[in-house]
Design a protein around this motif. Structure first.
Motif, PDB file in Angstrom:
ATOM      1  N   PRO A  24       3.472  -4.442  -0.232  1.00 35.44           N
ATOM      2  CA  PRO A  24       3.297  -2.990  -0.149  1.00 35.44           C
ATOM      3  C   PRO A  24       4.640  -2.291   0.076  1.00 35.44           C
ATOM      4  O   PRO A  24       5.545  -2.836   0.711  1.00 35.44           O
ATOM      5  N   ASP A  25       4.763  -1.105  -0.474  1.00 40.74           N
ATOM      6  CA  ASP A  25       5.934  -0.279  -0.202  1.00 40.74           C
ATOM      7  C   ASP A  25       5.578   0.709   0.903  1.00 40.74           C
ATOM      8  O   ASP A  25       4.412   1.024   1.129  1.00 40.74           O
ATOM      9  N   LEU A  26       6.606   1.185   1.598  1.00 40.20           N
ATOM     10  CA  LEU A  26       6.393   2.153   2.669  1.00 40.20           C
ATOM     11  C   LEU A  26       7.662   2.971   2.820  1.00 40.20           C
ATOM     12  O   LEU A  26       8.756   2.412   2.966  1.00 40.20           O
ATOM     13  N   SER A  27       7.540   4.287   2.771  1.00 38.89           N
ATOM     14  CA  SER A  27       8.733   5.133   2.846  1.00 38.89           C
ATOM     15  C   SER A  27       8.363   6.482   3.461  1.00 38.89           C
ATOM     16  O   SER A  27       7.193   6.799   3.689  1.00 38.89           O
ATOM     17  N   SER A  85       4.833  -4.759   4.336  1.00 41.23           N
ATOM     18  CA  SER A  85       5.895  -3.928   3.770  1.00 41.23           C
ATOM     19  C   SER A  85       7.195  -4.210   4.512  1.00 41.23           C
ATOM     20  O   SER A  85       7.213  -4.922   5.528  1.00 41.23           O
ATOM     21  N   ASP A 145      -1.030  -5.718   3.650  1.00 42.77           N
ATOM     22  CA  ASP A 145      -2.168  -5.635   2.724  1.00 42.77           C
ATOM     23  C   ASP A 145      -3.195  -6.742   3.012  1.00 42.77           C
ATOM     24  O   ASP A 145      -3.060  -7.531   3.959  1.00 42.77           O
ATOM     25  N   THR A 204       4.509   7.456   2.874  1.00 42.13           N
ATOM     26  CA  THR A 204       4.180   7.326   1.457  1.00 42.13           C
ATOM     27  C   THR A 204       4.128   5.860   1.072  1.00 42.13           C
ATOM     28  O   THR A 204       5.012   5.084   1.436  1.00 42.13           O
ATOM     29  N   SER A 205       3.071   5.481   0.348  1.00 42.35           N
ATOM     30  CA  SER A 205       2.950   4.116  -0.151  1.00 42.35           C
ATOM     31  C   SER A 205       2.077   4.119  -1.395  1.00 42.35           C
ATOM     32  O   SER A 205       0.937   4.585  -1.363  1.00 42.35           O
ATOM     33  N   ARG A 206       2.630   3.582  -2.498  1.00 48.17           N
ATOM     34  CA  ARG A 206       1.831   3.463  -3.716  1.00 48.17           C
ATOM     35  C   ARG A 206       0.688   2.471  -3.516  1.00 48.17           C
ATOM     36  O   ARG A 206      -0.285   2.483  -4.271  1.00 48.17           O
ATOM     37  N   ALA A 242      -1.141   2.270  -0.713  1.00 50.45           N
ATOM     38  CA  ALA A 242      -1.865   2.715   0.490  1.00 50.45           C
ATOM     39  C   ALA A 242      -3.307   2.210   0.515  1.00 50.45           C
ATOM     40  O   ALA A 242      -3.823   1.836   1.572  1.00 50.45           O
ATOM     41  N   ASP A 275      -1.592   8.230  -2.278  1.00 52.34           N
ATOM     42  CA  ASP A 275      -0.388   7.461  -1.949  1.00 52.34           C
ATOM     43  C   ASP A 275       0.134   7.809  -0.551  1.00 52.34           C
ATOM     44  O   ASP A 275       1.302   7.577  -0.233  1.00 52.34           O
TER      45      ASP A 275
END
Length: 280
Positions: free
Chosen positions: A186-189, A272, A266, A204-206, A208, A242
């Motif tokens: 997972p991405d997290l920003s 992430s 996830d 923000t996370s694509r 999520a 997201d």
């Protein structure tokens, strides 16, 4: 030594029974098992007082939320282990690594083994073993990318016959947990750098919609085997497109002031990279 709970308000000490190998607790490690809300502690290994050759392979677990807390044995290590390192990971496992069978690695007794402890099944899983022995004055740090760094060790001797003085270990090892060998993470920003207790922040996370757990993990502050500051706190969260909105618990005893790494994990257990969050 009798383990127990000290109530600082009443100055009352309540003993907790059931500790196995009570004469082998020096140089043992203690970790607050994740998530911290469960209030379960594990005591790992240990040895006799001073330069004793005694060492314990035991792990002992206590649930402080129980009506009548007592220690029970968890899974055993393969060898009696002094100076074990225990590091909490974002997927709620704990990496137990290194240590030595004898005092400060005496007699070439460093243990080149690592195991992942799974609190949900109360079991150890064999993982890649370290190449460098670690005993007294060693440490481990969870990195923001989910890997672990191991460093230090102060062996008393440099040879099995105990005739040559030891040298402080200057090599550093990086351990990559199994969860980072999967195809994606997972991405997290974005999000705030400061979130107060009881307040929320949106990141923000694509990915999520795939997030199953969010953890605040304290950065390492290890000394003499135990990191008394180490904890992984479960956060309530909500996914919307997201966006991932997380809420920090209110309790000051649970969420101490300071900096934390925020991980989103996830359904496969893949975390992430961390975002740094300050709790005032």
């Amino acid at each position: 030594r009798d383990p127990g709970i000290w109530d600082v308000e009443t100055n009352k000490f309540t003993k907790i029974p059931g500790m196995s190998d009570p004469d082998k607790l020096e140089t043992s490690g203690t970790v607050l098992l994740p998530p911290a809300q469960d209030q379960k502690y594990m005591v790992i290994g240990g040895g006799g007082v001073g330069e004793s050759k005694l060492a314990s392979e035991k792990t002992r677990i206590v649930d402080l939320k129980a009506d009548d807390p007592k220690f029970t044995d968890g899974p055993s290590l393969e060898k009696g282990t002094r100076y074990p390192q225990a590091s909490i990971l974002p997927d709620d496992t704990v990496l137990v690594s290194g240590g030595s069978e004898d005092y400060r690695g005496r007699g070439d007794s460093n243990i080149h083994q690592a195991r992942l402890y799974h609190p949900d099944t109360n079991s150890f899983e064999k993982v890649a073993d370290p190449l460098v022995g670690r005993n007294y004055h060693s440490g481990s740090i969870l990195l923001p990318d989910g890997r672990l760094m191991f460093f230090g060790s102060d062996s008393l001797y440099a040879d099995k016959a105990n005739t040559k003085p030891g040298k402080f270990e200057q090599r550093v090892e990086i351990y990559t947990p199994p969860y980072l060998y999967r195809d994606s993470r997972p991405d997290l920003s974005g999000g705030p750098q400061t979130i107060a207790r009881g307040e929320s922040g949106t990141f923000t996370s694509r990915a999520a919609s795939t997030v199953k757990k969010v953890r605040l993990i304290r950065p390492s502050a290890s000394t003499h085997v135990t990191d008394v500051d180490q904890r992984s706190i479960a956060l309530d969260f909500k996914a919307d497109g997201d966006k991932l909105t997380v809420t920090v618990p209110e309790g000051k005893n649970l969420v101490q002031s300071g900096w934390y790494m925020l991980f989103a994990t996830d359904g496969h257990g893949t975390p992430s990279k961390a975002q740094w969050v300050h709790v005032p």
